[in-house]
Design a protein around this motif. Structure first.
Motif, PDB file in Angstrom:
ATOM      1  N   SER A 131      -5.722   3.089   6.466  1.00 53.02           N
ATOM      2  CA  SER A 131      -5.076   2.149   7.379  1.00 53.02           C
ATOM      3  C   SER A 131      -3.798   2.715   7.989  1.00 53.02           C
ATOM      4  O   SER A 131      -3.000   3.363   7.301  1.00 53.02           O
ATOM      5  N   ASP A 132      -3.647   2.446   9.295  1.00 50.93           N
ATOM      6  CA  ASP A 132      -2.406   2.797   9.978  1.00 50.93           C
ATOM      7  C   ASP A 132      -1.415   1.687   9.659  1.00 50.93           C
ATOM      8  O   ASP A 132      -1.514   0.603  10.219  1.00 50.93           O
ATOM      9  N   VAL A 133      -0.528   1.957   8.801  1.00 56.11           N
ATOM     10  CA  VAL A 133       0.434   1.101   8.075  1.00 56.11           C
ATOM     11  C   VAL A 133      -0.219   0.413   6.878  1.00 56.11           C
ATOM     12  O   VAL A 133      -1.410   0.085   6.894  1.00 56.11           O
ATOM     13  N   ALA A 134       0.587   0.251   5.861  1.00 52.16           N
ATOM     14  CA  ALA A 134       0.109  -0.243   4.566  1.00 52.16           C
ATOM     15  C   ALA A 134      -0.100  -1.753   4.581  1.00 52.16           C
ATOM     16  O   ALA A 134       0.568  -2.463   5.333  1.00 52.16           O
ATOM     17  N   PRO A 135      -1.004  -2.224   3.723  1.00 49.94           N
ATOM     18  CA  PRO A 135      -1.129  -3.686   3.572  1.00 49.94           C
ATOM     19  C   PRO A 135       0.086  -4.228   2.805  1.00 49.94           C
ATOM     20  O   PRO A 135       0.825  -3.450   2.185  1.00 49.94           O
ATOM     21  N   ASP A 136       0.247  -5.550   2.820  1.00 53.18           N
ATOM     22  CA  ASP A 136       1.366  -6.147   2.069  1.00 53.18           C
ATOM     23  C   ASP A 136       1.217  -5.881   0.569  1.00 53.18           C
ATOM     24  O   ASP A 136       2.205  -5.785  -0.146  1.00 53.18           O
ATOM     25  N   CYS A 137      -0.052  -5.763   0.126  1.00 50.42           N
ATOM     26  CA  CYS A 137      -0.293  -5.579  -1.319  1.00 50.42           C
ATOM     27  C   CYS A 137      -0.310  -4.094  -1.712  1.00 50.42           C
ATOM     28  O   CYS A 137      -0.997  -3.707  -2.651  1.00 50.42           O
ATOM     29  N   ILE A 138       0.464  -3.271  -1.026  1.00 52.39           N
ATOM     30  CA  ILE A 138       0.472  -1.809  -1.277  1.00 52.39           C
ATOM     31  C   ILE A 138       0.771  -1.464  -2.746  1.00 52.39           C
ATOM     32  O   ILE A 138       0.182  -0.527  -3.290  1.00 52.39           O
ATOM     33  N   ALA A 139       1.645  -2.240  -3.385  1.00 54.79           N
ATOM     34  CA  ALA A 139       2.027  -1.905  -4.771  1.00 54.79           C
ATOM     35  C   ALA A 139       0.801  -1.930  -5.686  1.00 54.79           C
ATOM     36  O   ALA A 139       0.637  -1.061  -6.548  1.00 54.79           O
ATOM     37  N   LEU A 140      -0.101  -2.917  -5.462  1.00 54.70           N
ATOM     38  CA  LEU A 140      -1.309  -3.008  -6.292  1.00 54.70           C
ATOM     39  C   LEU A 140      -2.234  -1.822  -6.044  1.00 54.70           C
ATOM     40  O   LEU A 140      -2.846  -1.284  -6.970  1.00 54.70           O
ATOM     41  N   PHE A 141      -2.334  -1.412  -4.774  1.00 58.13           N
ATOM     42  CA  PHE A 141      -3.163  -0.235  -4.462  1.00 58.13           C
ATOM     43  C   PHE A 141      -2.619   0.995  -5.175  1.00 58.13           C
ATOM     44  O   PHE A 141      -3.370   1.780  -5.753  1.00 58.13           O
ATOM     45  N   GLU A 142      -1.297   1.163  -5.118  1.00 59.13           N
ATOM     46  CA  GLU A 142      -0.701   2.358  -5.733  1.00 59.13           C
ATOM     47  C   GLU A 142      -0.867   2.353  -7.248  1.00 59.13           C
ATOM     48  O   GLU A 142      -1.091   3.390  -7.859  1.00 59.13           O
ATOM     49  N   GLU A 143      -0.811   1.168  -7.814  1.00 56.79           N
ATOM     50  CA  GLU A 143      -0.931   1.058  -9.269  1.00 56.79           C
ATOM     51  C   GLU A 143      -2.386   1.279  -9.729  1.00 56.79           C
ATOM     52  O   GLU A 143      -2.628   1.960 -10.712  1.00 56.79           O
ATOM     53  N   ARG A 144      -3.361   0.731  -8.950  1.00 53.55           N
ATOM     54  CA  ARG A 144      -4.743   0.685  -9.460  1.00 53.55           C
ATOM     55  C   ARG A 144      -5.738   1.637  -8.796  1.00 53.55           C
ATOM     56  O   ARG A 144      -6.758   1.952  -9.394  1.00 53.55           O
ATOM     57  N   TYR A 145      -5.511   2.000  -7.539  1.00 51.69           N
ATOM     58  CA  TYR A 145      -6.610   2.624  -6.790  1.00 51.69           C
ATOM     59  C   TYR A 145      -6.265   3.987  -6.182  1.00 51.69           C
ATOM     60  O   TYR A 145      -6.717   4.330  -5.097  1.00 51.69           O
ATOM     61  N   LYS A 146      -5.493   4.779  -6.876  1.00 50.84           N
ATOM     62  CA  LYS A 146      -5.093   6.112  -6.371  1.00 50.84           C
ATOM     63  C   LYS A 146      -6.313   6.927  -5.926  1.00 50.84           C
ATOM     64  O   LYS A 146      -7.339   6.938  -6.585  1.00 50.84           O
TER      65      LYS A 146
END
Ligand code: 3PG
Length: 306
Positions: free
Chosen positions: A247-262
């Motif tokens: 995605s061109d710019v991160a979703p609001d839930c970026i922290a969850l992506f970084e924590e769970r879906y590297k």
């Protein structure tokens, strides 16, 4: 008369040089407010200008209240969801966009994201190719058409769904037409989103569509983050370890992506779709010319407010 270029994310210097040349040649004064950090700077800068060129800058009723002489605001780009249109109209200001000027740059970004992810970030592991993969272009406007042309060069199998474009105009791009969004998402491993963010499209990309995508699904969003239902996106990521989101710019839930879906996502840190020298030149020169023409002849061809 004064033309303000107000950009939180600046245009390339080559584009600014050109806009200065054409603005002065047309007999207007160019005022620049680039890389501003605080909206108070924008409120001061607009106070005595007649026209304004912006990018994704938020143009709220406070800006219109402060811009006492403003007659026209042009969004140098396609999406104008950043402008408060009812307030713009209430202040007797014309709003325009410059459709198509950024389209190739955005399409190239979509492919940059796909290629980088398909090759696993270039760290030495074998990746995959785009050739013979299916791609669904969700909305076949200016960007969608550029995506189709590039996809053809990559040898992809191309589909689209767009109820606003007639079949004949789609088929001449060598693209197959789907009759529903459900059909598009069921057929395509890659889905590239190219619709504007408005009341109809916000949160419209959700579980009911994403669950249909084939194995190795890759959702590519160079449109707006608001069109995604983020709860549904998280749900599909939890259920399917093959699902990827670029995605061109991160979703609001970026922290969850970084924590769970590297490894399963790419998010640009700044909106990058239109950030090429060429797109900057095309979009800001088109905006300037639309302003001069409006003042000279009253041409409202690209007006987006009622
Ligand atoms: C557009 O709508 O044209 C693009 O999203 C460009 O946005 P930007 O000018 O903020 O880069």
């Amino acid at each position: 008369m004064k033309v303000l270029v107000a950009t939180e994310k600046a245009f390339a210097p080559v584009a600014i040089n050109q806009i200065r040349t054409v603005t002065e040649a047309a007999g207007y004064e160019l005022v620049l407010l680039e890389n501003y950090k605080d909206v108070s700077d924008l409120l001061v800068a607009v106070s005595d200008v007649d026209a304004m060129i912006v990018r994704s800058d938020l143009i709220t009723s406070a800006v219109f209240d402060a811009a006492k002489n403003l007659k026209i605001v042009v969004r140098a780009g396609a999406g104008y969801d950043n402008i408060d249109l009812p307030s713009c109209t209430a202040h007797n200001v014309v709003a325009m966009n410059t459709p198509g000027q950024n389209a190739n740059a955005v399409a190239e970004l979509a492919f940059s994201l796909m290629l980088y992810q398909a090759r696993g970030g270039f760290v030495g592991k074998s990746g995959t190719e785009l050739r013979r993969k299916s791609i669904g272009i969700h909305a076949f406007g200016n960007v969608g058409k550029h995506v189709a042309e590039i996809a053809k060069g990559f040898g992809m199998d191309i589909y689209t769904f767009d109820p606003f474009v007639i079949e004949k105009d789609i088929k001449k791009y060598g693209v197959k037409v789907c009759n529903t969004t459900e059909e598009l998402y069921s057929k395509c491993q890659y889905i590239s989103l190219h619709m504007p963010a408005n009341d109809k499209t916000k949160k419209s990309i959700g579980y009911h569509l994403l669950k249909r995508m084939p194995k190795g699904a890759v959702l590519v969003n160079t449109a707006r983050k608001e069109i995604i239902d983020e709860d549904d996106l998280l749900k599909i990521f939890e259920e399917r370890s093959d699902f990827q989101y670029l995605s061109d710019v991160a979703p609001d839930c970026i922290a969850l992506f970084e924590e769970r879906y590297k490894g399963r996502f790419i998010f640009t840190s700044k909106k990058m779709g239109a950030q090429t020298e060429e797109a900057n030149m095309y979009a800001c020169l088109a905006a300037a010319r639309q302003i001069f023409d409006y003042f000279k002849t009253g041409n409202e061809k690209y007006k987006v407010n009622k």
